[in-house]
Design an enzyme around this catalytic site. Structure first.
Site, mmCIF file in Angstrom:
data_model
loop_
_atom_site.group_PDB
_atom_site.id
_atom_site.type_symbol
_atom_site.label_atom_id
_atom_site.label_comp_id
_atom_site.label_asym_id
_atom_site.label_seq_id
_atom_site.Cartn_x
_atom_site.Cartn_y
_atom_site.Cartn_z
ATOM 1 N N LYS A 13 0.957 -1.089 -0.071
ATOM 2 C CA LYS A 13 -0.047 0.062 -0.059
ATOM 3 C C LYS A 13 0.907 1.220 0.139
ATOM 4 C CE LYS A 13 -2.807 2.785 2.727
ATOM 5 N NZ LYS A 13 -3.652 3.370 3.887
ATOM 6 N N GLY A 62 -10.397 7.871 6.186
ATOM 7 C CA GLY A 62 -11.399 8.985 6.397
ATOM 8 C C GLY A 62 -12.796 8.402 6.992
ATOM 9 N N ASN A 77 -9.360 1.776 9.428
ATOM 10 C CA ASN A 77 -8.345 1.746 10.636
ATOM 11 C C ASN A 77 -8.856 2.283 11.913
ATOM 12 O OD1 ASN A 77 -6.476 1.293 12.715
ATOM 13 N ND2 ASN A 77 -4.778 1.210 11.533
#
Lengths: 65, 272
Positions: free
Chosen positions: B104, B197, B218
């Site tokens: 990522k 977000g 997360n």
């Protein structure tokens, strides 16, 4: 000789290898990844000697998103 | 649910969950389990030489169950992001985890917003693709950047719903839908993940209803009052959003349309 490990200067005996350094720091080679002077060092090269002034980074995985 | 394909990875869950910021590793484990996720993200950091508890994240992740997705969080240049990606791959190769094949990618522009640096992100994408990585690219919700990243070889583009950890949800659904349109033009299976977000379950559902293929989150789980319950909510939110998107929503109308027929009413109807 003096090397820098994770941003901290460290005096180690001449001829110290990455494997030796990890052992001294009680870190398992399987649980870390190692960079010397900003280049990844694969495990099959952990037996190579470090040199004066080497910048060593020893990293592991931590929680992240 | 059918499988989501990203490069050579075939995933059964469309929810990607981070491993940061939980009150304890035990709560993290329970939350990951409750989320039903298959992919978990991790960060690469200096080994803390004086860790008081001496506990390592790797002791708390079932590596036979989860595909680990290492990130380059905290990198502010393409060069550093590439270094971190290579270190992450080396660590995961040592664990025999398939996550060694992907990354990522985050190349950040500034510490306050954690918004991506578009130039650095593009540069690092090119390098990592050459290095053989399956690159999942964190980016802003700008459709032009998104298209450039796809052209550079990103296996998935992951626009942010709002700033990382902000919990503001999908601030600009129009831009997310423009990203989806740009990325999926003549390539409907190109995977697009909304990353960052998410504050609560409805944010996940909205992302999926817009046509995203998955959501990465997360803080929304880790900092919820009850992370395990929130993880469960996120699991359902993914499914609800995907089903609603595929089922096809009704168009919005200005006025009401009665669900019960007016024919045969016995009452006085105003205006008739």
């Amino acid at each position: 000789m003096r090397i820098c490990v994770n941003g901290v200067d460290r005096d180690v005996p001449q001829g110290t290898t990455v494997a030796g350094l990890l052992q001294e720091m009680r870190l398992s080679p399987n649980r870390v990844a190692v960079e010397v002077n900003k280049r990844l060092l694969k495990m099959d090269r952990y037996g190579e000697s470090l040199n004066e002034g080497d910048q060593v980074e020893i990293v592991t995985l931590v929680g992240g998103g | 649910m059918d499988k989501l394909k990203i490069g050579k990875f075939e995933l059964t869950s469309r929810l990607f969950v981070g491993t940061g910021k939980y009150a304890s590793y035990e709560i993290m484990q329970q939350a990951l389990d409750a989320s039903g996720c298959q992919v978990v993200t991790v960060a690469v950091r200096r080994e803390r030489l004086l860790d008081k508890e001496g506990r390592n994240l790797l002791d708390f992740l079932d590596l036979s169950r989860y595909i680990i997705l290492p990130n380059t969080a905290g990198c502010f240049s393409a060069e550093d992001a590439v270094r971190v990606a290579l270190l992450g791959r080396d660590l995961l190769e040592k664990q025999n985890n398939p996550g060694a094949g992907w990354v990522k990618l985050e190349v950040l522009g500034d510490r306050k917003t954690l918004l991506p640096d578009p130039v650095g992100t593009l540069e690092a994408t090119r390098t990592l693709v050459k290095e053989g990585f399956t690159v999942l690219c964190y980016t802003s919700d700008d459709p032009i950047s998104a298209r450039r990243l796809k052209e550079a070889g990103a296996a998935s583009v992951m626009p942010a719903g709002s700033p990382i950890g902000s919990g503001q949800g999908i601030l600009n659904p129009l831009n997310i839908s423009l990203c989806l349109e740009a990325l999926k033009e003549n390539d409907p299976d190109y995977p697009v993940i909304v990353d960052a977000g998410v504050g609560t379950a409805s944010d996940v559902t909205i992302a999926m209803e817009l046509g995203s293929d998955g959501v990465l989150l997360n803080t929304g789980v880790a900092h919820a009052k009850d992370p395990v319950m929130m993880a469960r909510a996120m699991r359902h939110a993914i499914e609800a959003g995907l089903l609603a998107y595929r089922a096809g929503r009704i168009p919005k109308k200005r006025y009401a349309t009665a669900s019960s027929p007016f024919d045969g009413v016995i009452s006085y109807v105003p205006g008739e």
